[in-house]
Motif scaffolding. Structure first.
Motif, PDB file in Angstrom:
ATOM      1  N   LEU A  87       0.695  -1.495   0.043  1.00 41.49           N
ATOM      2  CA  LEU A  87       0.038   0.087   0.247  1.00 41.49           C
ATOM      3  C   LEU A  87       1.632   0.839  -0.040  1.00 41.49           C
ATOM      4  O   LEU A  87       0.333   2.145  -0.982  1.00 41.49           O
ATOM      5  CB  LEU A  87      -0.695   0.253   1.192  1.00 41.49           C
ATOM      6  N   SER A  88       2.185   1.265   0.443  1.00 38.55           N
ATOM      7  CA  SER A  88       3.266   2.615   0.585  1.00 38.55           C
ATOM      8  C   SER A  88       3.599   2.745  -0.665  1.00 38.55           C
ATOM      9  O   SER A  88       3.940   3.452  -0.818  1.00 38.55           O
ATOM     10  CB  SER A  88       4.058   2.497   1.840  1.00 38.55           C
ATOM     11  N   MET A  89       4.246   0.946  -0.871  1.00 41.92           N
ATOM     12  CA  MET A  89       4.083   1.654  -2.735  1.00 41.92           C
ATOM     13  C   MET A  89       2.952   2.137  -3.729  1.00 41.92           C
ATOM     14  O   MET A  89       3.656   1.713  -5.145  1.00 41.92           O
ATOM     15  CB  MET A  89       5.296   0.349  -3.206  1.00 41.92           C
ATOM     16  N   GLY A  90       1.939   1.817  -3.229  1.00 36.62           N
ATOM     17  CA  GLY A  90       0.435   2.480  -4.566  1.00 36.62           C
ATOM     18  C   GLY A  90       0.103   1.033  -4.793  1.00 36.62           C
ATOM     19  O   GLY A  90      -0.622   1.146  -6.157  1.00 36.62           O
ATOM     20  N   SER A  91       0.431   0.189  -4.250  1.00 38.46           N
ATOM     21  CA  SER A  91      -0.387  -1.368  -4.728  1.00 38.46           C
ATOM     22  C   SER A  91      -1.208  -1.570  -3.801  1.00 38.46           C
ATOM     23  O   SER A  91      -0.387  -1.885  -2.268  1.00 38.46           O
ATOM     24  CB  SER A  91       0.880  -2.091  -4.943  1.00 38.46           C
ATOM     25  N   PHE A  92      -2.172  -1.557  -3.700  1.00 37.83           N
ATOM     26  CA  PHE A  92      -3.379  -2.769  -2.740  1.00 37.83           C
ATOM     27  C   PHE A  92      -4.334  -2.995  -3.253  1.00 37.83           C
ATOM     28  O   PHE A  92      -5.025  -2.126  -4.718  1.00 37.83           O
ATOM     29  CB  PHE A  92      -3.728  -1.673  -2.117  1.00 37.83           C
ATOM     30  N   THR A  93      -5.069  -4.785  -3.492  1.00 36.88           N
ATOM     31  CA  THR A  93      -6.363  -4.998  -3.646  1.00 36.88           C
ATOM     32  C   THR A  93      -7.236  -5.688  -2.473  1.00 36.88           C
ATOM     33  O   THR A  93      -6.246  -6.393  -1.369  1.00 36.88           O
ATOM     34  CB  THR A  93      -5.698  -5.665  -4.886  1.00 36.88           C
ATOM     35  N   GLU A  94      -7.860  -5.880  -2.577  1.00 34.66           N
ATOM     36  CA  GLU A  94      -8.613  -5.747  -1.494  1.00 34.66           C
ATOM     37  C   GLU A  94      -8.602  -7.638  -1.130  1.00 34.66           C
ATOM     38  O   GLU A  94      -8.626  -8.059  -0.027  1.00 34.66           O
ATOM     39  CB  GLU A  94     -10.139  -5.766  -1.402  1.00 34.66           C
ATOM     40  N   GLU A  95      -8.001  -8.446  -2.252  1.00 35.26           N
ATOM     41  CA  GLU A  95      -8.165  -9.432  -2.450  1.00 35.26           C
ATOM     42  C   GLU A  95      -6.549  -9.743  -1.033  1.00 35.26           C
ATOM     43  O   GLU A  95      -6.829 -10.886  -0.524  1.00 35.26           O
ATOM     44  CB  GLU A  95      -8.252 -10.066  -3.843  1.00 35.26           C
ATOM     45  N   SER A  96      -5.539  -9.294  -1.028  1.00 36.45           N
ATOM     46  CA  SER A  96      -4.116  -9.682  -0.476  1.00 36.45           C
ATOM     47  C   SER A  96      -4.566  -9.398   0.665  1.00 36.45           C
ATOM     48  O   SER A  96      -3.740  -9.895   1.836  1.00 36.45           O
ATOM     49  CB  SER A  96      -3.932  -8.180  -0.879  1.00 36.45           C
ATOM     50  N   VAL A  97      -5.756  -9.211   1.101  1.00 34.60           N
ATOM     51  CA  VAL A  97      -6.195  -9.053   2.941  1.00 34.60           C
ATOM     52  C   VAL A  97      -6.961 -10.430   2.799  1.00 34.60           C
ATOM     53  O   VAL A  97      -8.053  -9.968   2.698  1.00 34.60           O
ATOM     54  CB  VAL A  97      -6.014  -7.891   3.460  1.00 34.60           C
ATOM     55  N   SER A  98      -6.345 -11.124   3.270  1.00 36.51           N
ATOM     56  CA  SER A  98      -7.076 -12.468   4.027  1.00 36.51           C
ATOM     57  C   SER A  98      -7.077 -12.840   5.426  1.00 36.51           C
ATOM     58  O   SER A  98      -6.625 -13.561   5.818  1.00 36.51           O
ATOM     59  CB  SER A  98      -6.510 -13.896   2.535  1.00 36.51           C
ATOM     60  N   LEU A  99      -7.940 -12.669   6.745  1.00 36.69           N
ATOM     61  CA  LEU A  99      -7.888 -12.885   7.748  1.00 36.69           C
ATOM     62  C   LEU A  99      -8.735 -14.353   8.258  1.00 36.69           C
ATOM     63  O   LEU A  99      -8.852 -14.059   9.247  1.00 36.69           O
ATOM     64  CB  LEU A  99      -8.527 -11.452   9.020  1.00 36.69           C
ATOM     65  N   GLY A 100      -8.719 -14.742   6.906  1.00 36.55           N
ATOM     66  CA  GLY A 100     -10.174 -16.335   7.495  1.00 36.55           C
ATOM     67  C   GLY A 100     -11.690 -15.949   6.941  1.00 36.55           C
ATOM     68  O   GLY A 100     -11.590 -14.640   6.794  1.00 36.55           O
ATOM     69  N   VAL A 101     -12.630 -16.659   7.833  1.00 32.79           N
ATOM     70  CA  VAL A 101     -13.595 -16.792   6.704  1.00 32.79           C
ATOM     71  C   VAL A 101     -14.956 -17.463   8.808  1.00 32.79           C
ATOM     72  O   VAL A 101     -14.254 -18.116   9.354  1.00 32.79           O
ATOM     73  CB  VAL A 101     -14.319 -17.082   6.151  1.00 32.79           C
ATOM     74  N   CYS A 102     -15.806 -16.668   8.601  1.00 30.36           N
ATOM     75  CA  CYS A 102     -17.162 -16.950   9.565  1.00 30.36           C
ATOM     76  C   CYS A 102     -17.216 -17.842   9.755  1.00 30.36           C
ATOM     77  O   CYS A 102     -17.912 -18.690   8.793  1.00 30.36           O
ATOM     78  CB  CYS A 102     -17.785 -15.792   9.744  1.00 30.36           C
ATOM     79  N   PRO A 103     -17.376 -18.765  11.609  1.00 34.61           N
ATOM     80  CA  PRO A 103     -17.369 -20.457  11.376  1.00 34.61           C
ATOM     81  C   PRO A 103     -18.668 -20.860  11.094  1.00 34.61           C
ATOM     82  O   PRO A 103     -19.627 -21.525  10.133  1.00 34.61           O
ATOM     83  CB  PRO A 103     -16.669 -20.881  11.819  1.00 34.61           C
ATOM     84  N   ASP A 104     -19.542 -19.081  11.593  1.00 32.96           N
ATOM     85  CA  ASP A 104     -21.047 -18.832  10.881  1.00 32.96           C
ATOM     86  C   ASP A 104     -21.496 -19.099   9.836  1.00 32.96           C
ATOM     87  O   ASP A 104     -22.630 -19.652   9.268  1.00 32.96           O
ATOM     88  CB  ASP A 104     -21.562 -18.413  12.334  1.00 32.96           C
ATOM     89  N   GLY A 140     -19.775 -18.106   6.687  1.00 26.52           N
ATOM     90  CA  GLY A 140     -18.745 -18.581   6.216  1.00 26.52           C
ATOM     91  C   GLY A 140     -18.280 -16.807   5.454  1.00 26.52           C
ATOM     92  O   GLY A 140     -17.196 -16.547   4.305  1.00 26.52           O
ATOM     93  N   ALA A 141     -18.576 -15.476   5.579  1.00 27.60           N
ATOM     94  CA  ALA A 141     -18.100 -14.065   5.386  1.00 27.60           C
ATOM     95  C   ALA A 141     -16.676 -13.767   5.643  1.00 27.60           C
ATOM     96  O   ALA A 141     -16.319 -14.525   6.391  1.00 27.60           O
ATOM     97  CB  ALA A 141     -19.015 -13.391   5.819  1.00 27.60           C
ATOM     98  N   PRO A 142     -16.263 -12.545   4.612  1.00 29.91           N
ATOM     99  CA  PRO A 142     -14.265 -12.767   5.551  1.00 29.91           C
ATOM    100  C   PRO A 142     -14.727 -12.341   6.890  1.00 29.91           C
ATOM    101  O   PRO A 142     -15.233 -11.529   7.557  1.00 29.91           O
ATOM    102  CB  PRO A 142     -14.190 -11.576   3.774  1.00 29.91           C
ATOM    103  N   LEU A 143     -13.880 -12.465   7.109  1.00 28.32           N
ATOM    104  CA  LEU A 143     -13.286 -11.903   8.746  1.00 28.32           C
ATOM    105  C   LEU A 143     -12.685 -10.492   9.066  1.00 28.32           C
ATOM    106  O   LEU A 143     -11.735 -10.864   7.526  1.00 28.32           O
ATOM    107  CB  LEU A 143     -12.231 -13.236   9.883  1.00 28.32           C
ATOM    108  N   ILE A 144     -12.798  -9.615   9.164  1.00 30.77           N
ATOM    109  CA  ILE A 144     -12.248  -8.504   9.626  1.00 30.77           C
ATOM    110  C   ILE A 144     -11.512  -8.134  11.362  1.00 30.77           C
ATOM    111  O   ILE A 144     -12.353  -8.842  11.965  1.00 30.77           O
ATOM    112  CB  ILE A 144     -12.944  -7.130   8.577  1.00 30.77           C
ATOM    113  N   LEU A 145     -10.668  -7.221  11.066  1.00 35.79           N
ATOM    114  CA  LEU A 145     -10.548  -6.908  12.264  1.00 35.79           C
ATOM    115  C   LEU A 145     -11.779  -6.152  13.612  1.00 35.79           C
ATOM    116  O   LEU A 145     -12.176  -5.558  12.343  1.00 35.79           O
ATOM    117  CB  LEU A 145      -9.556  -5.215  12.132  1.00 35.79           C
ATOM    118  N   ASN A 146     -11.710  -6.148  14.441  1.00 40.73           N
ATOM    119  CA  ASN A 146     -12.715  -5.589  15.030  1.00 40.73           C
ATOM    120  C   ASN A 146     -12.574  -4.279  15.697  1.00 40.73           C
ATOM    121  O   ASN A 146     -11.874  -3.765  16.275  1.00 40.73           O
ATOM    122  CB  ASN A 146     -13.139  -7.261  16.468  1.00 40.73           C
ATOM    123  N   ASN A 147     -13.330  -3.484  15.144  1.00 43.06           N
ATOM    124  CA  ASN A 147     -13.191  -1.837  15.932  1.00 43.06           C
ATOM    125  C   ASN A 147     -14.118  -0.930  15.017  1.00 43.06           C
ATOM    126  O   ASN A 147     -14.493  -1.843  13.958  1.00 43.06           O
ATOM    127  CB  ASN A 147     -11.293  -1.146  14.868  1.00 43.06           C
TER     128      ASN A 147
END
Length: 258
Positions: free
Chosen positions: A139-156, A158-165
Motif C-alpha cells: 500500500l505504501s508503494m501504491g499497490s493494494f487489492t482487497e483480495e490481498s487481505v485474508s484473515l479467514g472466514v466466519c465459522p457461522d 462464511g463471510a470474510p473476517l475483518i479487524l474488530n474495530n
C-alpha cells in the motif's frame, strides 16, 4: 499548568480517571505524511476502512517516531500504585496492553465477521500480523487489492473476517463490553473520593465515549479536579471552570514532558 502542581494533584488524588484520545494513535505525526494520507484514502475507497487502525500502527512504526510510546510509558509511571481506570478512543495496541483499560473503539487484536452475524471474536495471529505488514508495504508503494487481505472466514456464515474495530461496517461491540462493565462499576465507586479526571488529546470524533461523560463525572463529584489537555479543544465548560484547567498543548508532548 505548572508540572509540579500537576504531579501534586496525582499524588493527592485517591482515584484517577484517564481518557486517551485520537492523538495517541500518532495522528500528529501521521497527518504530516503524504504516503499515510494517500493510504487512508485508498483504504476508504476500497471499502476496507477497518484496516485503518493497523495502517496507523504500521506507519507509526515505519516513521521511527517514539513520542506516543514514551508518553504512554510516562503515564504508566505516573499511575503506578494509583487506583485508576483508562478509557481510550485511540486504537493503539500499546494501550490495550495496560490493565484496567477499556477501548470502546476496538483495536487490532481481534477479528470479527464482516457481516456482523457472529459474536466469535478470535485473536489475530502472528502470521496474520506479518501478512498485514506485507499488505501495508504494498500500500505504501501504491499497490493494494482487497483480495490481498485474508484473515479467514466466519465459522457461522462464511463471510470474510475483518479487524474488530469501530471502522467496521457492522462493528461488533462485544469485544470490549466486559471491560466496560468493570469500568462502570469502578466509576460508581469514585463518588465522594478525591478524583483526578485527566482527559488527554480527546477530540470530537466520539464525544459520547469520553468528553461528555468525563465532564459529567467531574461535575457531580465535589472532590474532583478536571484536567483537559488538547492543542485546540482545551476549553472547559462554565460549570467546570473553577474545579479544573484546560491546557492548550499537544497531549502526547505534554505528557512526555511531565
Amino acid at each position: 499548568m505548572d508540572r509540579e502542581f500537576f504531579r501534586d494533584k496525582i499524588e493527592q488524588s485517591e482515584m484517577v480517571l484517564v481518557g486517551l484520545g485520537e492523538d495517541f494513535d500518532g495522528m500528529t505525526t501521521l497527518r504530516r505524511r503524504a504516503d499515510y494520507v494517500r493510504g487512508c484514502e485508498r483504504l476508504k475507497a476500497e471499502g476496507v476502512s477497518w484496516l485503518i487502525p493497523a495502517w496507523n500502527e504500521y506507519c507509526l512504526e515505519q516513521s521511527g517516531e517514539h513520542a506516543v510510546e514514551e508518553a504512554l510509558d510516562k503515564l504508566d509511571n505516573l499511575l503506578e500504585g494509583k487506583n485508576h481506570y483508562t478509557v481510550s478512543v485511540a486504537t493503539n495496541s500499546r494501550i490495550a496492553r495496560g490493565t484496567r483499560t477499556v477501548m470502546p473503539c476496538g483495536s487490532v487484536f481481534r477479528k470479527q465477521c464482516s457481516a456482523g452475524c457472529s459474536d466469535i471474536l478470535p485473536e489475530v495471529s502472528e502470521e496474520e500480523r506479518e501478512l498485514l505488514g506485507d499488505v501495508f508495504h504494498g500500500l505504501s508503494m501504491g499497490s493494494f487489492t482487497e483480495e490481498s487481505v485474508s484473515l479467514g472466514v466466519c465459522p457461522d456464515c462464511g463471510a470474510p473476517l475483518i479487524l474488530n474495530n469501530v471502522y467496521a461496517e457492522y462493528y461488533n461491540e462485544n469485544g470490549y463490553l466486559d471491560s466496560w462493565k468493570l469500568y462502570m462499576k469502578w466509576l460508581q465507586g469514585t463518588l465522594n473520593h478525591r478524583l483526578l479526571v485527566l482527559e488527554l488529546g480527546v477530540g470530537m470524533q466520539f464525544p459520547t465515549v469520553i468528553r461528555w461523560p468525563f465532564e459529567k463525572t467531574a461535575f457531580f463529584n465535589r472532590k474532583a479536579f478536571f484536567c483537559r489537555v488538547n492543542e485546540k479543544l482545551y476549553q472547559l465548560t462554565k460549570e467546570l471552570a473553577e474545579k479544573g484547567c484546560g491546557i492548550s498543548e499537544d497531549a502526547v508532548a505534554w505528557l512526555a514532558g511531565l
